[in-house]
Design an enzyme around this catalytic site. Structure first.
Site, PDB file in Angstrom:
ATOM      1  CB  SER A 278      -0.893  -0.007   1.241  1.00 37.82           C
ATOM      2  OG  SER A 278      -1.334   1.312   1.524  1.00 37.82           O
ATOM      3  CE  LYS A 284      -4.114  -2.747   3.364  1.00 34.29           C
ATOM      4  NZ  LYS A 284      -5.295  -3.552   3.580  1.00 34.29           N
ATOM      5  CD  GLU A 291      -7.812  -7.329  -3.664  1.00 32.62           C
ATOM      6  OE1 GLU A 291      -8.548  -6.948  -2.759  1.00 32.62           O
ATOM      7  OE2 GLU A 291      -6.745  -6.760  -3.941  1.00 32.62           O
TER       8      GLU A 291
END
Ligand code: ARG
Length: 458
Positions: A278, A284, A291
């Site tokens: 991130s 993160k 995804e």
């Protein structure tokens, strides 16, 4: 700029806007190889049948073979101004062999030519796709075999349900991919009818030999109806439908892995090489690749809708709308191949978080069905047994107690049939061992499935 194959009938030049709008070269260049192969077979047949002189036929074959070679060497120059791949190659051939090139299009139309090109392309792609599917099945199988002892909580409604072997869950992927493979192979059989010789749509008065062309191009049969030959795009729809179903499976695998890799589940760790970070939250490690797989699958379903909607209002026979089947077709095939390749690599490096999984298996509600079946084996009806275990579950939840910690006396208050030995089944190993019905999760059955698939996929 390639010469229009139909220019002489036109008293003036077509608008640049129209040229740009109608051109398909930006995508149908992908069919160049099949266009050459089809034309070589066609030219040979024209020569043999004495429809064109043998020497011209030989010259055409030689010219097309040299174009094929330049294609293989990556030296094929696409003309961005060409109307389509057929005109591009026709023009290239003319520049290589001169006037003989003008005899190639005898007893042929771009209508049967494009149907042939797409069919040859799809036949080849299906072989590649099924090879990729097998590689993925092998990759999943290896992961399953390496972790054959791991038991996980299984879910229905995304609520904790019962214990299963991780390998059993992974075999479910393998089984669904097997159906996908079978569907593609089945579609390949129906595609295997050679359309060339149908010409514009009514056939030809020239003495062609369709059988010879069919044989040379390795098709099983001939299309039976010249009108259907140039109008039909079932084979495009069928492979898109097959890819849509396959991609549903791929998306669901992605979703499982996304969930399992969350802190909340902590079943697996996905290798850094398939995650991203991130820009704001330094801690993160996000499963963006998975995804995007899940997201991209929507596009494949769109590709199927695209062609279905494009086809449904078309009168027979050929209509230029049919040109629009190719972008969705190419998109779906390329995307699915990309996803398969990613999964093949991704499964190689998944780490199982054994400790975290073990902690999740502490939840004794995982064994509620096992206690129900214990009572049924002692002669209770399903309904009675379900009620008893329901009451135990409720009380334990309310009081924050564990079933395994209830005294014998407390157990007997729920049912006289609940003996101390019931506690021996309140653990994950016992739970999976009990599921011995064919197809169930007992380690012995799963082991047998693993070895059957190991042989099948070798
Ligand atoms: N680019 C066309 C297609 O993909 C080729 C056939 C064109 N035929 C025609 N009569 N304009 O379908």
């Amino acid at each position: 700029m390639t010469k229009k194959l139909w220019g002489s009938r036109f008293p003036k030049k077509t608008s640049v806007l129209a040229d740009k709008f109608t051109s398909s070269i930006s995508f149908d260049y992908k069919l160049a190889r099949y266009d050459c192969l089809g034309s070589i077979a066609h030219a040979r047949m024209l020569g043999k049948q004495r429809i064109i002189p043998q020497k011209d036929s030989k010259l055409i074959v030689k010219g097309l073979s040299s174009i094929l070679k330049s294609l293989e060497k990556g030296k094929f120059k696409i003309d961005p101004k060409a109307e389509d791949i057929h005109s591009n190659i026709q023009d290239m051939l003319f520049r290589r062999i001169g006037n003989a090139a003008h005899k190639l299009h005898t007893a042929r139309s771009r209508n049967d030519q494009i149907a042939l090109d797409i069919k040859m392309y799809i036949k080849n792609e299906i072989t590649e796709l099924t090879d990729f599917i097998i590689l993925l099945q092998r990759s999943i199988l290896k992961f399953a075999r390496d972790n054959r002892k791991v038991i996980i909580p299984g879910y229905t409604h995304l609520q904790v349900a019962q214990c299963v072997l991780l390998a059993h869950h992974l075999l479910a992927y393998i089984v669904s991919l097997e159906r996908d493979k079978a569907r593609l192979i089945d579609a390949q059989k129906r595609i295997d009818q050679m359309p060339l010789g149908s010409c514009a749509f009514s056939g030809t008065g020239l003495p062609i030999d369709r059988e010879a062309v069919k044989k040379e191009l390795g098709f099983k049969g001939l299309t039976e109806n010249s009108i259907d030959s140039v109008s039909d795009r079932d084979f495009v729809i069928e492979i898109l439908a097959d890819l849509s179903i396959l991609s549903v499976h791929l998306s669901r695998i992605a979703e499982d892995l996304i969930l399992w890799s969350t802190k909340e589940f902590s079943f697996i760790d996905i290798d850094f090489s398939f995650c991203t970070g991130s820009s704001i939250m330094p801690h993160k490690k996000n499963p963006d690749v998975l995804e995007l797989i899940r997201g991209t699958v929507g596009k494949i379903h769109g590709d199927l809708s695209n062609v279905l909607i494009m086809m449904k209002g078309l009168p027979l026979s050929y209509n230029r709308d049919l040109q629009l089947d190719k972008p969705p077709l190419f998109d779906a095939i390329d995307t699915v191949k990309d996803i398969l390749e990613i999964f093949i690599a991704l499964f190689e490096d998944i780490v199982i978080e054994k400790e975290a999984i073990r902690a999740r298996l502490n939840d004794e509600s995982l064994f509620s069905v096992d206690i129900v079946e214990y009572l049924i084996k002692k002669g209770l009806s399903y309904r009675e047994a379900h009620d008893i275990v329901g009451r135990i579950a409720k009380d334990c939840l309310d009081k924050g107690e564990r079933i395994s910690e209830l005294t014998n006396h407390e157990l007997r208050k729920y049912s006289k049939k609940l003996m101390p030995d019931v506690k021996s089944i309140l653990n994950p190993v016992a739970s999976v061992n009990l599921k011995t019905s064919y197809g169930g999760t007992s380690p012995r059955l799963v082991e047998r499935q693993l070895s059957i698939w190991n042989k099948r996929l070798r």
